[in-house]
Design a protein around this motif. Structure first.
Motif, short mmCIF file in Angstrom:
data_model
loop_
_atom_site.label_atom_id
_atom_site.label_comp_id
_atom_site.label_asym_id
_atom_site.label_seq_id
_atom_site.Cartn_x
_atom_site.Cartn_y
_atom_site.Cartn_z
N ILE A 21 26.00 37.71 57.30
CA ILE A 21 27.19 37.18 56.61
C ILE A 21 27.48 37.99 55.36
O ILE A 21 28.64 38.30 55.05
CB ILE A 21 26.99 35.69 56.29
CG1 ILE A 21 27.05 34.88 57.60
CG2 ILE A 21 28.03 35.19 55.31
CD1 ILE A 21 26.63 33.43 57.44
N ALA A 70 30.94 39.91 54.86
CA ALA A 70 31.76 39.57 53.71
C ALA A 70 32.04 40.81 52.86
O ALA A 70 33.17 41.04 52.40
CB ALA A 70 31.08 38.49 52.87
N VAL A 88 32.44 34.94 59.23
CA VAL A 88 33.26 35.44 58.13
C VAL A 88 34.70 35.63 58.59
O VAL A 88 35.66 35.27 57.89
CB VAL A 88 32.68 36.75 57.57
CG1 VAL A 88 33.62 37.37 56.55
CG2 VAL A 88 31.31 36.49 56.94
#
Length: 323
Positions: A78, A82, A288
């Motif tokens: 993640i 991101a 995401v």
């Protein structure tokens, strides 16, 4: 921004579009602007951008623990996804219903644009009314109209593992399951049962573990008569390997074992572990992606499911060479 515009020979508006990731910029122009940003050391000021746009470009991650391999790998996935979208990440750990309510409040105070709730913490999110103004994506959850959902095909992977063992000639397959409250554990148990039903095989009583190798080792006593075991994760499978070794049972000659996750060291177990590969990178990227869609498009994303893959190694197949 004016200096970058002059250096690149474009307008300040074009620099702004590049800085904010707008698709309305010619690729060659974007490359020239980015080269000027690098040459001049230009960096977007997040606080200033938040005041102007109303967005901090920060997302929250709510997780029950970072001690498990799956959760730590999801955190990395993640964070990487991101970062690729120019979002910062704020992480909060929770243990109970009060904690998750406080976590949501804390993330709102930090001004996050949205949050991802991970694995075991999703049950807490379902049982606690999330703030109406906090955009949420949950990873591994039953259907819920309040937020978008991203999940691994746990049941499909468990069916693959169980069928593999049945096709090797075992009359049935025992299951070392994860914690009863875990959605992933429930789905993996469901897939195991479905595969046994499809094969007209009797389902033995489930042995319950806690995701840890210590728990897997302790579970070995309850699986003494098994010839084939599907463990709900690789850490428990590792403990089970040691338990069978302690009991003088050879793997896979006396008992075959399949795990789930395909952790980094699974191929280094003795013997190398047959397992269901869970694509943590794809799962993190889709989580995401779903949250950014909710944030930027204002719509609730559809369910996203990431497929699994059975990786056959020597813990299940006699005579198979180690990797």
């Amino acid at each position: 921004m004016a200096q970058v515009a002059a250096h690149a020979g474009v307008s300040a508006q074009t620099v702004s579009r590049v800085a904010n990731g707008s698709p309305r910029v010619d690729p060659a122009t974007r490359a020239r602007v980015e080269a000027s940003m690098a040459a001049l050391g230009y960096r977007m000021h997040r606080a200033a951008r938040a005041l102007r746009t109303g967005q901090t470009r920060t997302i929250g991650l709510v997780v029950s623990t970072l001690a498990s391999v799956g959760n730590s790998r999801m955190l990395q996935a993640i964070a990487d996804a991101a970062g690729e979208r120019d979002y910062a990440l704020a992480v909060v750990t929770v243990a109970g219903a009060r904690d998750i309510a406080e976590a949501f409040a804390q993330l709102r105070d930090q001004g996050v644009d949205g949050a991802i709730v991970l694995n075991e913490a999703t049950r807490l999110a379902r049982d606690t009314a999330p703030p109406a103004d906090l955009r949420l994506v949950v990873v591994d959850s039953p259907p819920d109209d309040r937020f978008a959902i991203v999940q691994t095909d746990h049941a499909g992977g468990a069916r693959q593992a169980t069928r593999h063992l049945l096709e090797l000639g075992h009359a049935t397959v025992h299951h070392l399951a994860g914690p009863e409250a875990s959605f992933a554990a429930q789905e993996r148990e469901r897939g195991w049962r479905e595969a046994l039903i499809d094969a007209d095989a009797v389902a033995p009583e489930v042995v319950r573990g806690d995701w840890t190798s210590r728990g897997g080792h302790a579970a070995g006593a309850g699986l003494a008569g098994a010839t084939a075991v599907f463990a709900a994760n690789d850490q428990m499978a590792l403990g089970l390997l040691r338990a069978f070794s302690d009991a003088g049972r050879a793997v896979p000659d006396d008992v075959a074992i399949v795990g789930f996750d395909d952790v980094v060291d699974a191929a280094e177990y003795r013997p190398p572990l047959t397992t269901v590969r869970q694509d943590f990178d794809a799962l993190g990227a889709r989580a995401v992606e779903a949250l950014v869609e909710v944030i930027e498009a204002g719509s609730t994303a559809a369910l996203r499911t990431v497929p699994t893959e059975l990786v056959v190694r020597a813990s299940s197949v006699r005579g198979l060479a180690a990797e």
